[in-house]
Write an enzyme that holds these catalytic residues in place. Structure first.
Site, PDB file in Angstrom:
ATOM      1  N   ASP A 168       1.981   1.347  -1.591  1.00 17.39           N
ATOM      2  CA  ASP A 168       0.741   1.937  -1.876  1.00 17.39           C
ATOM      3  C   ASP A 168       1.160   3.201  -2.505  1.00 17.39           C
ATOM      4  O   ASP A 168       0.434   3.570  -3.513  1.00 17.39           O
ATOM      5  CB  ASP A 168      -0.111   2.054  -0.658  1.00 17.39           C
ATOM      6  CG  ASP A 168      -0.546   0.792  -0.211  1.00 17.39           C
ATOM      7  OD1 ASP A 168      -0.825  -0.427  -0.898  1.00 17.39           O
ATOM      8  OD2 ASP A 168      -1.032   0.606   1.224  1.00 17.39           O
TER       9      ASP A 168
ATOM     10  N   HIS B 269      -5.901  -4.573   4.222  1.00 16.28           N
ATOM     11  CA  HIS B 269      -4.431  -4.754   4.734  1.00 16.28           C
ATOM     12  C   HIS B 269      -4.674  -6.064   5.914  1.00 16.28           C
ATOM     13  O   HIS B 269      -5.226  -6.000   7.037  1.00 16.28           O
ATOM     14  CB  HIS B 269      -3.961  -3.899   5.597  1.00 16.28           C
ATOM     15  CG  HIS B 269      -3.207  -2.824   4.416  1.00 16.28           C
ATOM     16  ND1 HIS B 269      -2.550  -1.753   4.888  1.00 16.28           N
ATOM     17  CD2 HIS B 269      -2.822  -2.823   3.402  1.00 16.28           C
ATOM     18  CE1 HIS B 269      -2.072  -1.085   3.997  1.00 16.28           C
ATOM     19  NE2 HIS B 269      -2.437  -1.838   2.776  1.00 16.28           N
TER      20      HIS B 269
ATOM     21  N   GLU C  41      -5.837  -9.674   0.068  1.00 17.36           N
ATOM     22  CA  GLU C  41      -6.381  -8.286  -0.162  1.00 17.36           C
ATOM     23  C   GLU C  41      -7.468  -8.077  -0.859  1.00 17.36           C
ATOM     24  O   GLU C  41      -7.656  -8.955  -1.899  1.00 17.36           O
ATOM     25  CB  GLU C  41      -5.273  -7.257  -0.529  1.00 17.36           C
ATOM     26  CG  GLU C  41      -4.190  -7.154   0.512  1.00 17.36           C
ATOM     27  CD  GLU C  41      -3.337  -5.800   0.119  1.00 17.36           C
ATOM     28  OE1 GLU C  41      -3.417  -5.136  -0.780  1.00 17.36           O
ATOM     29  OE2 GLU C  41      -2.359  -5.696   0.719  1.00 17.36           O
TER      30      GLU C  41
HETATM   31 ZN   LIG Z   1      -1.735  -1.244   1.035  1.00 16.42          ZN
END
Ligand SMILES: [Zn+2]
Length: 144
Positions: free
Chosen positions: A97, A86, A23
């Site tokens: 999140d 993502h 990420e």
């Molecule tokens: Zn996320």
């Protein structure tokens, strides 16, 4: 509504491709407009401190965030949101999140990166009044 200039939109999506399969994350700087919309004027890439699970978690070092906020203020910019990617997952927020989002009124932009290529980019505004009732609401991300 979140207004994103094209070069910034391209840049934050590219960031997700560069860090794939991990990420990426970063900060959105700009202005809160009188009509409730936000305009992004710059972004600041941040290092992902989640070395334990960088493919599906992200975290910005608080010291780095304070530095980014201070440098933004010096340019007349506020933090208006955050972005992350993502890898091989949809551009939808996860329960993690939401749990880790604390900036009410800010935008959280998520880009899905499928097999190394940026796919959908969605924005969600964190609404509510405190940690107990905060929630994400779909937000229009307009590329301007
Ligand atoms: Zn996320």
């Amino acid at each position: 509504m979140l207004k994103i200039p094209r070069p910034i939109y391209d840049s934050l999506r590219l960031h997700g491709e560069e860090t794939y399969p991990h990420e990426c994350c970063g900060v959105l700087l700009g202005h809160f407009e009188g009509d409730g919309s936000k305009t992004i004027t710059s972004i600041s890439r941040a290092g992902n401190t989640r070395d334990d699970s960088p493919h599906n978690r992200y975290n910005i070092d608080p010291k780095e965030l304070i530095r980014i906020q201070r440098e933004g203020r010096a340019r007349g910019e506020d933090i208006v949101g955050f972005y992350h990617s993502h890898p091989d997952h949809p551009a939808e927020w996860s329960s993690t999140d939401l749990a880790e989002a604390h900036w009410i009124g800010c935008s959280y932009v998520i880009t899905s990166v499928e097999k190394g290529k940026a796919a959908l980019t969605n924005s969600f505004e964190l609404t509510g009044t405190d940690e107990d009732n905060k929630k994400f609401v779909d937000e229009t991300a307009a590329v301007v």
